[in-house]
Enzyme design. Structure first.
Site, PDB file in Angstrom:
ATOM      1  N   GLU A   5     -19.425  -0.958   7.789  1.00 35.92           N
ATOM      2  CA  GLU A   5     -20.573  -1.167   6.919  1.00 35.92           C
ATOM      3  C   GLU A   5     -21.179   0.200   6.642  1.00 35.92           C
ATOM      4  OE1 GLU A   5     -22.577  -5.094   7.915  1.00 35.92           O
ATOM      5  OE2 GLU A   5     -24.238  -3.714   7.689  1.00 35.92           O
ATOM      6  N   ASP A  10     -35.658  -2.299   7.061  1.00 42.77           N
ATOM      7  CA  ASP A  10     -35.108  -1.437   8.109  1.00 42.77           C
ATOM      8  C   ASP A  10     -36.181  -0.846   9.002  1.00 42.77           C
ATOM      9  OD1 ASP A  10     -32.177  -1.275   7.855  1.00 42.77           O
ATOM     10  OD2 ASP A  10     -32.675  -0.707   5.798  1.00 42.77           O
TER      11      ASP A  10
END
Lengths: 400, 273
Positions: B52, B63
């Site tokens: 990823e 995040d």
């Protein structure tokens, strides 16, 4: 009581704008909020309670004041000020936080969070949290904490925890990111009081609904006091909540032009500004599709404005729709013009406007100067300037 | 080899071997602008089944601080969606087998233009795209362009996702399902523990889609990876790796770090299944 018009549509879009561009973790919470809001916005009992709070706690209706000396000085159209600066806590922001606090209580949440730029929305959130006995956390960029120290202390006095945000440009957009992160992490217990008409659906709609009391009152007042509708509406636009609040009830009065005033900062050509509608393009930020300021790689740009409340690279999706449809026109006023208007209004009318609102006053003066004396320019004076006294003094080299 | 085939055959092989996929996440362009391709090869050598690759974005709302800072650093170094696609292209010169998933936020793709993005990503050898802030409701155009280009749009399922939404998500899903292991942001401190409810959701998604399910967010070491390997078909490790990579001063050091960090995780996961 609320205009039950067709925008946004059922999926939260104003034309192509708006929507719900958020991570999956928040989708269920947004669906719950939307279901609750679509029901409550037509619920007479809820609306009655909201109205009562506006009247007895916020101090509404706010006056529509004819600024005669200012109008004379400008030598053109008559300038009318919608005095949102006289609301409890000193700005229009309280209309929205009172409403969202009722909504949080209805949803059974006892912790509220908010983002703030100028600190007005933070103060307004801390205020309603104190009143309802809710825990309150306010996210604020480190840069803004410095330039709005008085509001930071006000929030702390009210029992709110103010968390400094240092990521990115350490201003409003970064505070919004951090509030979203908190919400994702505490979605079961927490209600997020978004302070502007941006964010994912249903926020642009519900923040508009709560603030549209401004336009409803102004429309009634101008008809009572002057026997007709105004010839122009003017309001400053950061995220755009005070402007939508004024504009929305006039949208169908197509003979009334509407002007949204963005921050031109150090000048549009300098790149150091916060004028996404004037200079930007369409993109996706903070849960919605709208005009924004980004570079060719899609990275959001740092913005600049002398006023923390306008220092934001995005704008509410309904403004994007109003722009494209031609119903509203968006213009920009730079730091210096805003400061001049701040002094002018203070000296001619004894009213100290917020630096955000000073942008609207500056444009209204320009506009009024080009119109005959029998015309009416209605300006939303969205907040008072006490919070900005230090900023103004510093800019002018005065030590307090 | 068509893209969708790469993901499919990867998970088929793992199923035959009764192994759980290890999917490390790195932010493209961190710790060095030009080390990402070397690090990707090192990830494969250390036992990664799928990679990823994070597209840095200025406002990564989902995040935690680790990936936020990695993104800020990468943007400072001039990393963009264009350079990320170039990295994948360069990686494919020496690796035709390991699926690569791009993870990021919508605005950089929107700015490039969805059609151009789909075409460039396919040409570079991207297998899947996971866009955090683009739920199925808002993804109709992007999803169909990606499908035409043979790229999977990887769907998220969260602990808060309702049964009704799980069906909606399942109807659109290709590649694999990404189960968000905690109500929170990437790299959250306390970490995520697998629980019965997550197990149920993972099973439900497997049944609804016939696709493998990966678990990610808050999984940070051999112990938590082994824990989730019991429930999921794949385990994603991001912030814990990005934290260690951030300290590396050279490509060689970064590759060494990858090996020493992933080795015990790979062993722990293989001991489970």
């Amino acid at each position: 009581m609320f205009d039950l018009g067709s925008r946004p549509d059922a999926s939260g879009h104003f034309g192509e704008y708006g929507g719900k561009y958020v991570s999956e973790t928040l989708m269920a919470a947004l669906d719950d909020l939307n279901k609750a809001w679509q029901k409550l916005r037509k619920d007479p009992e809820f609306l009655n309670e909201f109205d009562n709070d506006l009247n007895f706690y916020v101090g509404r209706p706010s006056p529509l004041y004819h600024a005669k000396r200012l109008s004379e000085k400008i030598g053109g159209a008559q300038i009318l000020l919608k005095r949102e600066d006289l609301n409890h806590t000193g700005a229009h922001k309280i209309n929205n936080t009172v409403g969202q606090a009722l909504l949080a209580r209805y949803l059974g949440k006892n912790r509220v969070i908010a983002e703030t730029g100028a600190g007005q929305h933070g103060v307004a959130s801390a205020t309603v949290a104190a009143r309802l006995g809710m825990q309150c956390v306010v996210y604020m960029g480190e840069v803004d904490i410095h330039r709005q120290a008085i509001n930071v202390y006000r929030m702390r006095l009210l029992g709110a925890q103010v968390r400094s945000v240092t990521s990115g440009s350490a201003t409003l957009k970064d505070a919004l990111n951090e509030a979203m992160r908190d919400w994702v992490s505490n979605v079961d217990s927490t209600y997020y009081i978004i302070g502007t008409v941006a964010g994912p659906h249903p926020y642009p709609q519900l923040v508009r609904d709560f603030n549209s009391v401004i336009g409803r009152e102004a429309r009634r007042q101008v008809q009572t006091q002057f026997g007709r509708l105004p010839d122009a509406l003017v309001a400053c636009v950061g995220g755009g909540s005070n402007a939508i609040g004024l504009f929305h009830p006039f949208v169908d009065d197509t003979e009334v032009p509407m002007y949204g005033v963005e921050a031109a900062g150090r000048g549009l050509e300098s790149g150091q500004h916060a004028a996404p509608l004037t200079t930007g393009r369409v993109g996706v930020l903070h849960g919605n599709k709208s005009y924004l300021m980004d570079d060719d790689n899609g990275q959001i740009l740092h913005t600049h404005s002398v006023s923390a409340g306008l220092d934001y690279p995005g704008v509410g999706p309904e403004h994007s729709w109003l722009k494209d449809s031609g119903r509203a026109e968006y213009v920009a006023i730079d730091d210096k013009e805003a400061l001049d208007a701040f002094h002018l209004l203070t000296r001619t009318e004894g009213i100290l406007p917020a630096l955000e609102s000073s942008h609207a006053v500056a444009y209204a003066c320009k506009l009024a100067a080009s119109m005959p004396a029998d015309k009416l320019v209605l300006v939303n004076l969205s907040g008072r300037g006490d919070k900005d006294v230090h900023t103004v003094a510093e800019l002018e080299g005065i030590q307090l | 080899m068509s893209q969708q085939y790469r993901l499919k055959s990867c998970f088929q092989m793992l199923a035959e071997q009764q192994r759980t996929a290890l999917i490390p996440f790195i932010t493209a362009g961190d710790p060095l602008a030009d080390a990402s391709v070397d690090i990707m090869h090192a990830l494969v050598d250390a036992g990664a089944d799928v990679i990823e690759l994070g597209i840095p974005f200025s406002d990564p709302m989902a995040d935690g601080p680790v990936i936020q800072l990695a993104s800020e650093r990468a943007i400072e170094r001039g990393v963009s969606l264009h350079t990320v696609l170039q990295d994948v292209h360069n990686f494919r010169q020496n690796n035709q087998k390991t699926p690569v998933i791009l993870m990021g936020y919508l605005n950089p793709l929107y700015r490039m233009g969805f059609a151009q993005f789909a075409q460039s990503a396919a040409a570079a050898g991207v297998d899947g795209v996971l866009i955090v802030d683009s739920p199925p409701e808002e993804s109709v155009v992007l999803e169909s362009l990606l499908a035409e280009a043979g790229i999977s749009m990887i769907r998220l399922v969260a602990p808060t996702t309702t049964a009704e939404r799980m069906r909606l998500i399942a109807a659109e899903a290709t590649g694999f399902i990404y189960y968000v292991a905690l109500k929170g942001i990437t790299g959250a401190g306390s970490g995520a523990n697998s629980d019965a409810e997550s197990g149920q959701r993972i099973n439900t998604m497997r049944k609804l889609t016939g696709l493998p399910v990966a678990a990610g967010f808050g999984i940070k070491d051999a112990e938590s990876a082994a824990d989730w390997a019991q429930l999921a078909d794949a385990v994603v490790i991001g912030s814990a790796l990005v934290t260690r990579l951030a300290e590396c001063k050279s490509s060689e050091q970064a590759c060494e770090t990858v090996k020493s960090f992933l080795a015990p995780i790979r062993i722990a996961m293989d001991n489970v299944t």
